[in-house]
Design a protein around this motif. Structure first.
Motif, PDB file in Angstrom:
ATOM      1  N   VAL A 400      26.824 -20.003 -14.305  1.00 39.28           N
ATOM      2  CA  VAL A 400      27.729 -20.588 -15.297  1.00 39.28           C
ATOM      3  C   VAL A 400      27.767 -19.671 -16.510  1.00 39.28           C
ATOM      4  CG1 VAL A 400      28.201 -22.581 -16.766  1.00 39.28           C
ATOM      5  CG2 VAL A 400      27.200 -22.911 -14.489  1.00 39.28           C
ATOM      6  N   ALA A 401      28.979 -19.375 -16.966  1.00 41.44           N
ATOM      7  CA  ALA A 401      29.154 -18.538 -18.160  1.00 41.44           C
ATOM      8  C   ALA A 401      29.229 -19.436 -19.389  1.00 41.44           C
ATOM      9  CB  ALA A 401      30.424 -17.709 -18.034  1.00 41.44           C
ATOM     10  N   ALA A 402      28.353 -19.189 -20.346  1.00 42.44           N
ATOM     11  CA  ALA A 402      28.317 -20.015 -21.552  1.00 42.44           C
ATOM     12  C   ALA A 402      29.422 -19.634 -22.540  1.00 42.44           C
ATOM     13  CB  ALA A 402      26.954 -19.889 -22.224  1.00 42.44           C
ATOM     14  N   THR A 403      29.976 -18.436 -22.398  1.00 42.64           N
ATOM     15  CA  THR A 403      31.020 -17.978 -23.328  1.00 42.64           C
ATOM     16  C   THR A 403      32.339 -17.817 -22.590  1.00 42.64           C
ATOM     17  OG1 THR A 403      30.467 -15.661 -22.902  1.00 42.64           O
ATOM     18  CG2 THR A 403      29.298 -16.759 -24.700  1.00 42.64           C
ATOM     19  N   ALA A 404      33.375 -17.525 -23.342  1.00 41.83           N
ATOM     20  CA  ALA A 404      34.708 -17.352 -22.752  1.00 41.83           C
ATOM     21  C   ALA A 404      34.754 -16.153 -21.818  1.00 41.83           C
ATOM     22  CB  ALA A 404      35.746 -17.202 -23.859  1.00 41.83           C
ATOM     23  N   LYS A 405      33.958 -15.125 -22.139  1.00 46.53           N
ATOM     24  CA  LYS A 405      33.907 -13.954 -21.271  1.00 46.53           C
ATOM     25  C   LYS A 405      33.016 -14.261 -20.077  1.00 46.53           C
ATOM     26  CE  LYS A 405      34.567 -10.493 -24.917  1.00 46.53           C
ATOM     27  NZ  LYS A 405      33.970  -9.322 -25.603  1.00 46.53           N
ATOM     28  N   ARG A 406      33.570 -14.169 -18.890  1.00 49.09           N
ATOM     29  CA  ARG A 406      32.764 -14.465 -17.713  1.00 49.09           C
ATOM     30  C   ARG A 406      33.010 -13.421 -16.633  1.00 49.09           C
ATOM     31  NH1 ARG A 406      35.469 -17.434 -13.667  1.00 49.09           N
ATOM     32  NH2 ARG A 406      37.620 -17.986 -14.203  1.00 49.09           N
ATOM     33  N   LYS A 407      31.991 -13.249 -15.824  1.00 46.72           N
ATOM     34  CA  LYS A 407      32.096 -12.300 -14.718  1.00 46.72           C
ATOM     35  C   LYS A 407      32.837 -12.942 -13.548  1.00 46.72           C
ATOM     36  CE  LYS A 407      27.760 -10.086 -16.059  1.00 46.72           C
ATOM     37  NZ  LYS A 407      26.355  -9.827 -15.687  1.00 46.72           N
ATOM     38  N   LYS A 408      33.114 -12.145 -12.563  1.00 49.88           N
ATOM     39  CA  LYS A 408      33.933 -12.583 -11.435  1.00 49.88           C
ATOM     40  C   LYS A 408      33.332 -13.784 -10.704  1.00 49.88           C
ATOM     41  CE  LYS A 408      35.932 -10.855  -7.134  1.00 49.88           C
ATOM     42  NZ  LYS A 408      36.016  -9.722  -6.192  1.00 49.88           N
ATOM     43  N   ASP A 409      32.016 -13.793 -10.509  1.00 44.65           N
ATOM     44  CA  ASP A 409      31.385 -14.847  -9.723  1.00 44.65           C
ATOM     45  C   ASP A 409      30.841 -15.991 -10.580  1.00 44.65           C
ATOM     46  OD1 ASP A 409      29.467 -13.313 -10.918  1.00 44.65           O
ATOM     47  OD2 ASP A 409      28.044 -13.423  -9.246  1.00 44.65           O
ATOM     48  N   GLU A 410      31.203 -16.028 -11.847  1.00 45.87           N
ATOM     49  CA  GLU A 410      30.698 -17.069 -12.745  1.00 45.87           C
ATOM     50  C   GLU A 410      31.721 -18.174 -12.948  1.00 45.87           C
ATOM     51  OE1 GLU A 410      27.510 -14.755 -15.604  1.00 45.87           O
ATOM     52  OE2 GLU A 410      29.585 -14.941 -16.299  1.00 45.87           O
ATOM     53  N   ILE A 411      31.229 -19.363 -13.275  1.00 46.11           N
ATOM     54  CA  ILE A 411      32.071 -20.525 -13.571  1.00 46.11           C
ATOM     55  C   ILE A 411      32.010 -20.782 -15.069  1.00 46.11           C
ATOM     56  CG2 ILE A 411      32.391 -23.001 -13.137  1.00 46.11           C
ATOM     57  CD1 ILE A 411      30.785 -22.501 -10.516  1.00 46.11           C
ATOM     58  N   SER A 412      33.153 -21.030 -15.661  1.00 46.86           N
ATOM     59  CA  SER A 412      33.176 -21.322 -17.090  1.00 46.86           C
ATOM     60  C   SER A 412      32.578 -22.698 -17.344  1.00 46.86           C
ATOM     61  CB  SER A 412      34.613 -21.279 -17.611  1.00 46.86           C
ATOM     62  OG  SER A 412      34.670 -21.817 -18.924  1.00 46.86           O
ATOM     63  N   VAL A 413      31.827 -22.807 -18.427  1.00 48.31           N
ATOM     64  CA  VAL A 413      31.224 -24.095 -18.776  1.00 48.31           C
ATOM     65  C   VAL A 413      32.295 -25.154 -19.018  1.00 48.31           C
ATOM     66  CG1 VAL A 413      31.098 -23.612 -21.257  1.00 48.31           C
ATOM     67  CG2 VAL A 413      29.448 -25.177 -20.215  1.00 48.31           C
ATOM     68  N   ASP A 414      33.498 -24.725 -19.401  1.00 50.30           N
ATOM     69  CA  ASP A 414      34.593 -25.677 -19.650  1.00 50.30           C
ATOM     70  C   ASP A 414      35.173 -26.235 -18.354  1.00 50.30           C
ATOM     71  OD1 ASP A 414      34.526 -25.411 -22.470  1.00 50.30           O
ATOM     72  OD2 ASP A 414      35.558 -23.483 -22.279  1.00 50.30           O
ATOM     73  N   CYS A 415      34.852 -25.610 -17.230  1.00 53.71           N
ATOM     74  CA  CYS A 415      35.399 -26.053 -15.939  1.00 53.71           C
ATOM     75  C   CYS A 415      34.443 -26.961 -15.166  1.00 53.71           C
ATOM     76  CB  CYS A 415      35.744 -24.844 -15.072  1.00 53.71           C
ATOM     77  SG  CYS A 415      37.020 -23.788 -15.787  1.00 53.71           S
ATOM     78  N   LEU A 416      33.285 -27.263 -15.740  1.00 57.19           N
ATOM     79  CA  LEU A 416      32.309 -28.089 -15.037  1.00 57.19           C
ATOM     80  C   LEU A 416      32.799 -29.533 -14.911  1.00 57.19           C
ATOM     81  CD1 LEU A 416      28.968 -26.844 -16.665  1.00 57.19           C
ATOM     82  CD2 LEU A 416      29.975 -26.126 -14.499  1.00 57.19           C
ATOM     83  N   ASP A 417      32.530 -30.135 -13.773  1.00 52.95           N
ATOM     84  CA  ASP A 417      32.891 -31.535 -13.540  1.00 52.95           C
ATOM     85  C   ASP A 417      31.664 -32.401 -13.845  1.00 52.95           C
ATOM     86  OD1 ASP A 417      33.605 -34.027 -12.646  1.00 52.95           O
ATOM     87  OD2 ASP A 417      34.458 -33.338 -10.748  1.00 52.95           O
ATOM     88  N   PHE A 418      31.747 -33.156 -14.947  1.00 47.55           N
ATOM     89  CA  PHE A 418      30.591 -33.949 -15.372  1.00 47.55           C
ATOM     90  C   PHE A 418      30.483 -35.275 -14.630  1.00 47.55           C
ATOM     91  CE2 PHE A 418      31.267 -31.009 -18.887  1.00 47.55           C
ATOM     92  CZ  PHE A 418      29.970 -30.547 -19.072  1.00 47.55           C
ATOM     93  N   ASN A 419      31.443 -35.563 -13.763  1.00 53.53           N
ATOM     94  CA  ASN A 419      31.324 -36.751 -12.915  1.00 53.53           C
ATOM     95  C   ASN A 419      30.487 -36.462 -11.672  1.00 53.53           C
ATOM     96  OD1 ASN A 419      32.971 -38.537 -14.456  1.00 53.53           O
ATOM     97  ND2 ASN A 419      34.759 -37.384 -13.764  1.00 53.53           N
TER      98      ASN A 419
END
Length: 449
Positions: A400-419
């Motif tokens: 998971v990428a904590a910042t807006a800059k993310r690598k190819k295989d990382e997931i943005s923290v804003d895209c996490l499904d909290f359900n």
């Protein structure tokens, strides 16, 4: 672990549960527990049901071994109730399941909802008796006047039946919701804990229990903390620990006094005053505490991480493992959607060298401890059904990428499904097999080798 300097490569083994999107609240799994030899795996759900899975005998014989389980028994453990004195509904949801060590052919387990604990006997029957004198084969009583001769009943083979029957019901001892039950190493007594009290029970006595911890203040307006979890020591029958919403863990010795209000040891990490915020008290609340299998260490889970404590050192944890530190910047929104109050569980591997706990987006974390107790490797894995299409293939590590800059295989923290939250996990007591509850599905993963 794979690619992280560790040893274990995890792969998908099985998933239990339905695919339907319209899953009811009652289907959600609320606890997972292996028995002492790992042959049985029990789950409880919000509908009050207990499902027991049994290890497939063929899966143990093949090389390499497989961690495959089949449904063994399903029964309704608790029903919804209504407390008319308090005008309060009592949910049927199973909060905890604990297995007793096996002493005979039958299996015994404790299950609890918010108020009532039940001891269940699970046994097999593969024979039936025929040739009764006083009743027909269907069970109806026979007319005594028509009985002209006595017969010797015979025992014949029959189709295997698994029966679950309640042997004891322990009720009316908790004013608040039960959050923990823990069997003592003597296999005769157990404790049950709610927000303010811990009771000690004997497995043979249902109408009385001993109150061993009571933190209820005389004036409830002075209440500052609640009990969040409690567990007996695995080998010392006089010792138990309990955690609180203030981030403290107390070790108590029942030999010191009948009421253990005075702890023997207090485990608490000093708070960094510079890091204090509005959410500090909430995220420091301990949601689960587990003693290691050999009894020297103790693991605690708070909202953002895991801590390992040495029972001989109270001042600070000997190991700290951030689980999802990238959520620290999201605490405000997590507070607004109540996720910040989620109670994640944690568990030890059988050899005490690995730890596991859950996160969001279907993710769960596995941490490998070093030989000297330090950190060696960590892995983020996902409980997702697409893994079923790749059985025996190594699970792909997620990042998971904590910042807006993310690598190819990382997931943005804003895209996490909290359900998709992984609250309940369990580890096989002797093998590298883990069970992970994801909503209504139970995922089983194992070491590829």
């Amino acid at each position: 672990m794979a690619g992280n300097g560790g040893e274990t490569t995890w792969c998908f083994s099985q998933v239990k549960g339905t695919l339907e999107d319209d899953v009811t609240e009652a289907d959600l799994i609320s606890c997972v527990e292996f028995n002492h030899d790992g042959e049985l795996l029990a789950t409880g759900d919000k509908g009050g049901r207990v499902v027991i899975f049994q290890r497939d005998p063929a899966s143990k014989q093949c090389v390499p071994k497989k961690g495959e389980y089949n449904v063994y028994s399903t029964f309704q453990s608790h029903e919804p109730e209504f407390d008319y004195l308090k005008s309060l509904e009592i949910e049927e949801k199973i909060n905890k399941i604990r297995w007793l060590k096996r002493k005979n052919q039958a299996h015994f387990l404790l299950s609890t909802n918010d108020k009532t604990i039940k001891l269940w006997k699970v046994s097999e029957r593969d024979k039936r008796v025929t040739g009764y004198n006083t009743r027909e084969e269907g069970g109806r009583p026979r007319d005594p006047t028509r009985i002209t001769q006595l017969r010797v009943p015979t025992v014949r083979p029959a189709e295997l039946m698994v029966e679950a029957s309640p042997r004891r019901i322990f009720a009316n001892a908790h004013t608040y919701h039960i959050n923990s039950i823990s069997l003592n190493s003597d296999q005769e007594t157990y404790l049950s804990a709610d927000d303010l009290r811990i009771n000690l029970w004997h497995l043979e006595i249902t109408d009385q229990s001993f109150n061993i911890v009571d933190i209820k203040p005389a004036n409830m307006e002075e209440l500052t903390e609640v009990i969040t979890a409690a567990e007996f020591h695995p080998t010392e029958c006089n010792l138990f620990v309990y955690s609180s919403s203030k981030g403290t863990i107390r070790l108590c010795d029942m030999r010191a006094a009948a009421l253990c209000d005075r702890h023997a040891k207090l485990f608490e990490e000093p708070e960094d005053p510079h890091a204090r915020s509005f959410f500090s008290e909430i995220i420091s609340s301990i949601s689960d505490v587990k003693l290691s299998n050999e009894g020297r260490y103790m693991m605690s889970r708070d909202y953002l991480g895991l801590k390992v404590w040495d029972l001989r050192m109270e001042t600070k944890p000997v190991e700290t493992y951030p689980v999802h530190e990238y959520l620290r910047s999201k605490l405000c929104s997590l507070y607004e959607n109540d996720c910040i109050f989620d109670k994640f569980e944690c568990c030890w591997s059988g050899d005490d060298q690995r730890l596991m706990t859950g996160s969001y987006n279907g993710f769960f974390r596995v941490f490998e401890r070093g030989a000297g107790g330090g950190r060696r490797g960590e892995l983020t894995l996902e409980a997702a059904r697409d893994a079923a299409a790749r059985p025996r293939q190594p699970l792909r590590a997620r990042r998971v990428a904590a910042t807006a800059k993310r690598k190819k295989d990382e997931i943005s923290v804003d895209c996490l499904d909290f359900n998709k939250k992984i609250l309940h996990t369990a580890w096989h007591p002797h093998e590298s097999i883990i069970a992970v509850a994801a909503t209504n599905n139970l995922f089983i993963f194992q070491d590829k080798f």
